[in-house]
Design a protein around this motif. Sequence first.
Motif, PDB file in Angstrom:
ATOM      1  N   ALA A  92     127.283 -17.449  35.903  1.00 24.16           N
ATOM      2  CA  ALA A  92     125.916 -17.701  36.372  1.00 24.16           C
ATOM      3  C   ALA A  92     125.897 -17.560  37.889  1.00 24.16           C
ATOM      4  N   PHE A  93     124.784 -17.070  38.402  1.00 27.45           N
ATOM      5  CA  PHE A  93     124.631 -16.870  39.844  1.00 27.45           C
ATOM      6  C   PHE A  93     123.615 -17.870  40.382  1.00 27.45           C
ATOM      7  N   ARG A  94     123.971 -18.503  41.466  1.00 27.98           N
ATOM      8  CA  ARG A  94     123.058 -19.397  42.184  1.00 27.98           C
ATOM      9  C   ARG A  94     122.800 -18.751  43.543  1.00 27.98           C
ATOM     10  N   ILE A  95     121.527 -18.530  43.835  1.00 24.97           N
ATOM     11  CA  ILE A  95     121.130 -17.819  45.044  1.00 24.97           C
ATOM     12  C   ILE A  95     120.772 -18.811  46.151  1.00 24.97           C
ATOM     13  N   TYR A  96     121.400 -18.644  47.303  1.00 26.22           N
ATOM     14  CA  TYR A  96     121.059 -19.441  48.479  1.00 26.22           C
ATOM     15  C   TYR A  96     120.131 -18.624  49.375  1.00 26.22           C
ATOM     16  N   GLU A  97     119.232 -19.311  50.066  1.00 26.70           N
ATOM     17  CA  GLU A  97     118.368 -18.675  51.057  1.00 26.70           C
ATOM     18  C   GLU A  97     118.951 -18.964  52.439  1.00 26.70           C
ATOM     19  N   GLU A  98     118.951 -17.963  53.304  1.00 28.34           N
ATOM     20  CA  GLU A  98     119.511 -18.130  54.642  1.00 28.34           C
ATOM     21  C   GLU A  98     118.838 -19.272  55.398  1.00 28.34           C
ATOM     22  N   THR A  99     117.526 -19.444  55.191  1.00 29.02           N
ATOM     23  CA  THR A  99     116.801 -20.491  55.909  1.00 29.02           C
ATOM     24  C   THR A  99     117.114 -21.892  55.380  1.00 29.02           C
ATOM     25  N   SER A 100     117.778 -21.984  54.234  1.00 21.86           N
ATOM     26  CA  SER A 100     118.120 -23.279  53.644  1.00 21.86           C
ATOM     27  C   SER A 100     119.622 -23.546  53.685  1.00 21.86           C
ATOM     28  N   TYR A 101     120.370 -22.738  54.415  1.00 20.65           N
ATOM     29  CA  TYR A 101     121.824 -22.852  54.445  1.00 20.65           C
ATOM     30  C   TYR A 101     122.264 -23.199  55.866  1.00 20.65           C
ATOM     31  N   TYR A 102     123.045 -24.257  55.990  1.00 20.08           N
ATOM     32  CA  TYR A 102     123.490 -24.740  57.296  1.00 20.08           C
ATOM     33  C   TYR A 102     125.011 -24.708  57.366  1.00 20.08           C
ATOM     34  N   ALA A 103     125.525 -24.344  58.512  1.00 17.28           N
ATOM     35  CA  ALA A 103     126.960 -24.407  58.781  1.00 17.28           C
ATOM     36  C   ALA A 103     127.129 -25.234  60.049  1.00 17.28           C
ATOM     37  N   ASN A 104     127.887 -26.306  59.947  1.00 18.29           N
ATOM     38  CA  ASN A 104     128.099 -27.213  61.077  1.00 18.29           C
ATOM     39  C   ASN A 104     126.780 -27.699  61.668  1.00 18.29           C
ATOM     40  N   GLY A 105     125.820 -27.979  60.815  1.00 14.70           N
ATOM     41  CA  GLY A 105     124.537 -28.515  61.241  1.00 14.70           C
ATOM     42  C   GLY A 105     123.574 -27.502  61.813  1.00 14.70           C
ATOM     43  N   THR A 106     123.942 -26.229  61.798  1.00 15.55           N
ATOM     44  CA  THR A 106     123.084 -25.180  62.349  1.00 15.55           C
ATOM     45  C   THR A 106     122.617 -24.272  61.233  1.00 15.55           C
ATOM     46  N   LYS A 107     121.301 -24.035  61.212  1.00 17.23           N
ATOM     47  CA  LYS A 107     120.727 -23.159  60.190  1.00 17.23           C
ATOM     48  C   LYS A 107     121.288 -21.748  60.374  1.00 17.23           C
TER      49      LYS A 107
END
Length: 159
Positions: A92-107
């Motif tokens: 199964a594939f789960r799609i992330y949106e770039e605007t909802s994904y954070y790395a080290n607290g940064t979008k």
Amino acid sequence: MPHLIIRGIAPETIRTISKPLTEELANVCQCPLDYFVLECLHTTSLFDGEIVPSSPFVEVNWFDRGQAVRDLAAECIDRHIRSRGILEVEIAFRIYEETSYYANGTKLAATEEDETTKALRAENQRLKDELAKVRKTMQAQQTNSANQMSSRLYDALRE
């Protein structure tokens, strides 16, 4: 990213296919090898009050790459897992949106949005400057017209 979360398959089995699987997926997804994370989770399945073997299941968490790439990735994952004697696997594939994904607290998409916003603001300022110039020119033309009429009227009245 992509992040493959694998359940119901022994980590040793995944270890044996991890290198060729990741290499092929990197080619399919057109991204570097180090973007991939393979994670094997221990699961305990129960049925009718008994512990039973877990069904092989792979969850692919990633940013959407389109249906064609998804189909190729699913085929690749299925083929590599079934090459180890596993008869059946669900993916199964789960799609992330770039605007909802954070790395080290940064979008993740913040840089792209900031650049877009900067470009829009610059264009807006350019248009404001042009409008101000046009208004100034129009006011000058109206003033000149009014001055010319006043001069003519003045000359007519003098006669």
